[in-house]
Design a protein around this motif. Structure first.
Motif, PDB file in Angstrom:
ATOM      1  N   SER A 153       0.928  -1.225   0.034  1.00 47.28           N
ATOM      2  CA  SER A 153       0.217   0.115   0.108  1.00 47.28           C
ATOM      3  C   SER A 153       0.810   0.991  -0.078  1.00 47.28           C
ATOM      4  O   SER A 153       0.665   2.289  -0.757  1.00 47.28           O
ATOM      5  CB  SER A 153      -0.997   0.018   1.134  1.00 47.28           C
ATOM      6  OG  SER A 153      -1.514   1.237   1.278  1.00 47.28           O
ATOM      7  N   VAL A 177      -4.016  -3.148  -6.158  1.00 43.84           N
ATOM      8  CA  VAL A 177      -4.477  -4.406  -6.436  1.00 43.84           C
ATOM      9  C   VAL A 177      -3.415  -5.177  -6.675  1.00 43.84           C
ATOM     10  O   VAL A 177      -2.451  -5.023  -7.204  1.00 43.84           O
ATOM     11  CB  VAL A 177      -5.490  -4.385  -7.611  1.00 43.84           C
ATOM     12  CG1 VAL A 177      -6.052  -5.835  -7.671  1.00 43.84           C
ATOM     13  CG2 VAL A 177      -6.452  -3.498  -7.530  1.00 43.84           C
ATOM     14  N   ALA A 208      -2.891 -11.507   1.658  1.00 47.61           N
ATOM     15  CA  ALA A 208      -4.176 -10.665   2.233  1.00 47.61           C
ATOM     16  C   ALA A 208      -4.250 -10.854   3.537  1.00 47.61           C
ATOM     17  O   ALA A 208      -4.772  -9.819   4.177  1.00 47.61           O
ATOM     18  CB  ALA A 208      -5.418 -11.663   1.565  1.00 47.61           C
ATOM     19  N   THR A 214      -3.949  -4.397   3.612  1.00 47.43           N
ATOM     20  CA  THR A 214      -5.512  -3.863   3.236  1.00 47.43           C
ATOM     21  C   THR A 214      -5.796  -3.847   1.581  1.00 47.43           C
ATOM     22  O   THR A 214      -6.911  -3.350   1.420  1.00 47.43           O
ATOM     23  CB  THR A 214      -5.922  -2.565   3.840  1.00 47.43           C
ATOM     24  OG1 THR A 214      -4.811  -1.543   3.290  1.00 47.43           O
ATOM     25  CG2 THR A 214      -5.796  -2.584   5.245  1.00 47.43           C
ATOM     26  N   PRO A 229      -6.511  -4.914  -1.989  1.00 53.26           N
ATOM     27  CA  PRO A 229      -7.404  -6.297  -2.414  1.00 53.26           C
ATOM     28  C   PRO A 229      -6.519  -7.005  -3.072  1.00 53.26           C
ATOM     29  O   PRO A 229      -5.763  -6.768  -3.831  1.00 53.26           O
ATOM     30  CB  PRO A 229      -8.331  -5.467  -3.464  1.00 53.26           C
ATOM     31  CG  PRO A 229      -8.439  -3.972  -3.234  1.00 53.26           C
ATOM     32  CD  PRO A 229      -7.170  -3.560  -2.465  1.00 53.26           C
ATOM     33  N   ILE A 273      -6.422 -10.668  -5.324  1.00 56.11           N
ATOM     34  CA  ILE A 273      -7.221 -11.539  -6.407  1.00 56.11           C
ATOM     35  C   ILE A 273      -6.233 -12.781  -6.456  1.00 56.11           C
ATOM     36  O   ILE A 273      -5.417 -12.664  -6.847  1.00 56.11           O
ATOM     37  CB  ILE A 273      -7.143 -10.814  -7.668  1.00 56.11           C
ATOM     38  CG1 ILE A 273      -8.173  -9.543  -7.608  1.00 56.11           C
ATOM     39  CG2 ILE A 273      -7.949 -11.839  -8.468  1.00 56.11           C
ATOM     40  CD1 ILE A 273      -8.186  -8.884  -8.739  1.00 56.11           C
ATOM     41  N   VAL A 311      -9.955 -13.188  -0.169  1.00 60.61           N
ATOM     42  CA  VAL A 311      -9.164 -13.226  -1.315  1.00 60.61           C
ATOM     43  C   VAL A 311     -10.269 -13.441  -2.546  1.00 60.61           C
ATOM     44  O   VAL A 311     -10.941 -14.624  -2.307  1.00 60.61           O
ATOM     45  CB  VAL A 311      -8.118 -14.394  -1.293  1.00 60.61           C
ATOM     46  CG1 VAL A 311      -7.590 -14.348  -2.906  1.00 60.61           C
ATOM     47  CG2 VAL A 311      -7.255 -14.062  -0.376  1.00 60.61           C
ATOM     48  N   ALA A 312     -10.460 -12.676  -3.395  1.00 57.44           N
ATOM     49  CA  ALA A 312     -11.237 -12.718  -4.632  1.00 57.44           C
ATOM     50  C   ALA A 312     -10.827 -13.621  -5.467  1.00 57.44           C
ATOM     51  O   ALA A 312      -9.315 -13.710  -5.569  1.00 57.44           O
ATOM     52  CB  ALA A 312     -11.473 -11.319  -5.323  1.00 57.44           C
ATOM     53  N   MET A 341     -11.779  -2.846 -10.621  1.00 56.60           N
ATOM     54  CA  MET A 341     -11.485  -2.365  -9.203  1.00 56.60           C
ATOM     55  C   MET A 341     -10.837  -1.090  -9.211  1.00 56.60           C
ATOM     56  O   MET A 341     -11.300  -0.035  -8.814  1.00 56.60           O
ATOM     57  CB  MET A 341     -10.651  -3.343  -8.382  1.00 56.60           C
ATOM     58  CG  MET A 341     -11.261  -4.615  -7.940  1.00 56.60           C
ATOM     59  SD  MET A 341      -9.865  -5.596  -7.029  1.00 56.60           S
ATOM     60  CE  MET A 341     -11.004  -6.727  -6.526  1.00 56.60           C
TER      61      MET A 341
END
Length: 168
Positions: free
Chosen positions: A54, A60, A76, A80, A82, A84, A110-111, A128
């Protein structure tokens, strides 16, 4: 140019699958980075990456892993940003990786896309990012319109295929 998407894979053997996400990001002119990190072989490096993502401007993370497939979930758990997950078909037809990635405990989402679904991971990452970027929304709309055109063209070509009992 600083990356806003990070593609992480457990091994460079995953690159043939993950190239699809990289190609999409490149096509849509989204700065990205690609690195190999292993939750099991380089855990300290994974922790450093996840905790600093971050702060480095990563918005992402696309994380690919096969077999035990802990990499997306470990990342993850420490950020913070996202994440995938892309399950890689390394053994058991990729089902082991799919289940390892999708079955995360509460609070650590976790997408997850389909097995070897790097292109969908790339598209999801762009979606996203596009929530706050009208220019990117437009690029995404053009990309999806081109998908539609490919199917229309495919049907035009299929109409020319002849078989004695083909009715269309």
């Amino acid at each position: 140019m600083n990356p806003i998407v990070s593609i992480i894979m457990g091994s460079t053997s995953d690159l043939p699958v993950m190239e699809k996400a990289a190609q999409l990001l490149n096509e849509l002119e989204i700065p990205f980075e690609i690195n190999a990190l292993s939750a099991h072989r380089t855990p300290a490096e994974v922790e450093e990456f996840a905790k600093n993502a971050s702060g480095r401007g990563i918005k992402v993370i696309i994380a690919a892993a096969g077999m035990a497939a802990h990499l997306p979930g470990v990342i993850a758990s420490m950020t913070t940003v996202p994440v995938i997950g892309v399950p890689i078909n390394a053994s058991l037809a990729g089902m082991d990786a799919l289940l390892a990635i999708v079955q995360m405990p509460p609070g650590i989402p976790v997408a997850t896309v389909g097995i070897n679904g790097a292109l969908n991971a790339g598209i999801l990452a762009v979606q996203m990012l596009a929530t706050g970027d009208n220019t990117l929304q437009q690029k995404l709309a053009v990309y999806k319109e081109n998908l539609k055109k490919k199917i229309v063209q495919a049907n035009e070509e299929l109409a020319k295929v002849s078989y004695p009992f083909k009715t269309n």
